[in-house]
Motif scaffolding. Structure first.
Motif, short mmCIF file in Angstrom:
data_model
loop_
_atom_site.label_atom_id
_atom_site.label_comp_id
_atom_site.label_asym_id
_atom_site.label_seq_id
_atom_site.Cartn_x
_atom_site.Cartn_y
_atom_site.Cartn_z
N ASP A 35 -42.24 46.88 -19.94
CA ASP A 35 -43.59 46.85 -19.35
C ASP A 35 -44.64 46.52 -20.41
N GLY A 36 -44.27 45.63 -21.34
CA GLY A 36 -45.20 45.20 -22.37
C GLY A 36 -45.34 46.14 -23.54
N ARG A 37 -44.66 47.26 -23.52
CA ARG A 37 -44.77 48.25 -24.59
C ARG A 37 -43.55 48.17 -25.50
N THR A 38 -43.79 47.90 -26.79
CA THR A 38 -42.69 47.81 -27.74
C THR A 38 -42.07 49.18 -27.95
N MET A 39 -40.74 49.22 -27.95
CA MET A 39 -40.01 50.47 -28.09
C MET A 39 -39.42 50.58 -29.49
N PRO A 40 -39.59 51.74 -30.17
CA PRO A 40 -38.94 51.94 -31.46
C PRO A 40 -37.43 51.99 -31.29
N LEU A 41 -36.71 51.25 -32.11
CA LEU A 41 -35.27 51.10 -31.92
C LEU A 41 -34.43 51.93 -32.89
N GLY A 42 -35.04 52.51 -33.90
CA GLY A 42 -34.27 53.30 -34.84
C GLY A 42 -33.93 52.53 -36.10
N GLY A 43 -32.89 53.02 -36.80
CA GLY A 43 -32.52 52.48 -38.10
C GLY A 43 -31.80 51.15 -38.03
N PRO A 44 -31.48 50.59 -39.22
CA PRO A 44 -30.88 49.25 -39.28
C PRO A 44 -29.57 49.11 -38.51
N ARG A 45 -28.70 50.12 -38.54
CA ARG A 45 -27.41 49.97 -37.86
C ARG A 45 -27.57 50.07 -36.34
N VAL A 46 -28.49 50.88 -35.88
CA VAL A 46 -28.76 50.92 -34.44
C VAL A 46 -29.32 49.57 -33.99
N ARG A 47 -30.21 49.02 -34.78
CA ARG A 47 -30.76 47.70 -34.48
C ARG A 47 -29.66 46.64 -34.53
N GLY A 48 -28.73 46.82 -35.47
CA GLY A 48 -27.61 45.89 -35.56
C GLY A 48 -26.73 45.92 -34.32
N VAL A 49 -26.52 47.11 -33.76
CA VAL A 49 -25.75 47.23 -32.52
C VAL A 49 -26.45 46.48 -31.40
N LEU A 50 -27.77 46.66 -31.28
CA LEU A 50 -28.51 45.96 -30.24
C LEU A 50 -28.43 44.45 -30.44
N ALA A 51 -28.60 44.01 -31.68
CA ALA A 51 -28.54 42.57 -31.94
C ALA A 51 -27.19 41.99 -31.54
N ARG A 52 -26.12 42.72 -31.85
CA ARG A 52 -24.78 42.22 -31.51
C ARG A 52 -24.59 42.18 -29.99
#
Length: 260
Positions: free
Chosen positions: A21-38
């Motif tokens: 809904d247009g609001r950026t969500m904090p995703l956590g640390g690098p490995r959590v972000r890496g999981v999302l990217a994959r």
């Protein structure tokens, strides 16, 4: 993507971002972000836990890597759920033997970029440079920096980043071709000079610079640009300019009317 939980957007064309809904969500640390990217690389398909382990650690995976990945997925689910009480819904789902990001591909800016790029290239190929310029400009406006630059060490995500960044440069060239066809040569010279410095062996950019210079009444500079290209190619790879680039050079020498 619009669901009963709201509108989701995932941005890969720059630093990784997820928004609802247009609001950026904090995703956590690098490995959590890496999981999302994959998961985004294979959006709509199941990515196994083993594949996620390989992506994050490769051959140096710790003994508890599978359990750790599941912990990262739990954190990612909470991040995508938003504030307490709003509910996560079927966004990140378990699909044995792993997980799936259950969103429409259109939720990814990279997917929208590729669709616009295809549309613009089709318009250019069918002799409609004006509409092509408009669509290709819109495609490039989606970019906020280098794609997925923070994940250079992740194999699958890194390969996707390389592919997207290469496609971006091709679309830049397509957009310049459309702009040249609509008479904007004088405005393009400075941009093309910068692009040639950044990508010195990219012959299509060299040819576009030569044409922009020639159409701007700078024939000598256009011929000089060809000599610069030849010097770089011979010194870097020991090869002469391609027939396409050499053909532009000959057309300038002959001052062919259709070149203007």
């Amino acid at each position: 993507m619009v669901t009963e939980q709201g509108t989701f957007e995932f941005r890969l064309l720059g630093p990784l971002e997820a928004a609802r809904d247009g609001r950026t969500m904090p995703l956590g640390g690098p490995r959590v972000r890496g999981v999302l990217a994959r998961l985004l690389v294979d959006v709509g398909r199941t990515v196994s836990v083993t594949a996620l382990v390989d992506e994050l650690w490769g051959e140096r995976a710790p003994g508890d890597a599978h359990r750790t990945v599941r912990t990262y997925v739990s954190r990612l689910r909470r991040a995508l759920a938003g504030p307490p009480g709003e509910g996560c819904g079927p966004v990140l789902v378990t699909r044995p033997p792993g997980y799936q990001l259950a969103v429409e591909p259109q939720a990814l800016d990279a997917v929208r970029f590729e669709r616009l790029a295809t549309e613009g290239r089709r318009a250019l190929a069918t002799g409609r440079p004006g509409p092509a310029l408009e669509v290709l400009t819109a495609a490039l406006a989606l970019w906020r920096g280098s794609a997925l630059a923070e994940f250079e060490g992740l194999p699958a995500v890194g390969c996707e980043a390389v592919r997207l960044n290469a496609l971006r440069l091709t679309v830049v060239e397509d957009r310049i071709e459309a702009a040249l066809a609509t008479g904007q040569h004088a405005l393009l010279v400075g941009e093309l000079e910068g692009l040639v410095r950044a990508h010195p062996v990219r012959e299509r950019l060299r040819g576009q610079l030569m044409i922009a210079l020639y159409r701007s009444g700078r024939q000598a500079d256009a011929l000089g640009a060809f000599q610069d290209a030849r010097t770089v190619l011979v010194h870097a790879y020991g090869v002469e300019p391609s027939p396409a680039l050499a053909g532009i050079h000959q057309r300038i020498l002959r001052q062919e009317p259709d070149l203007t």
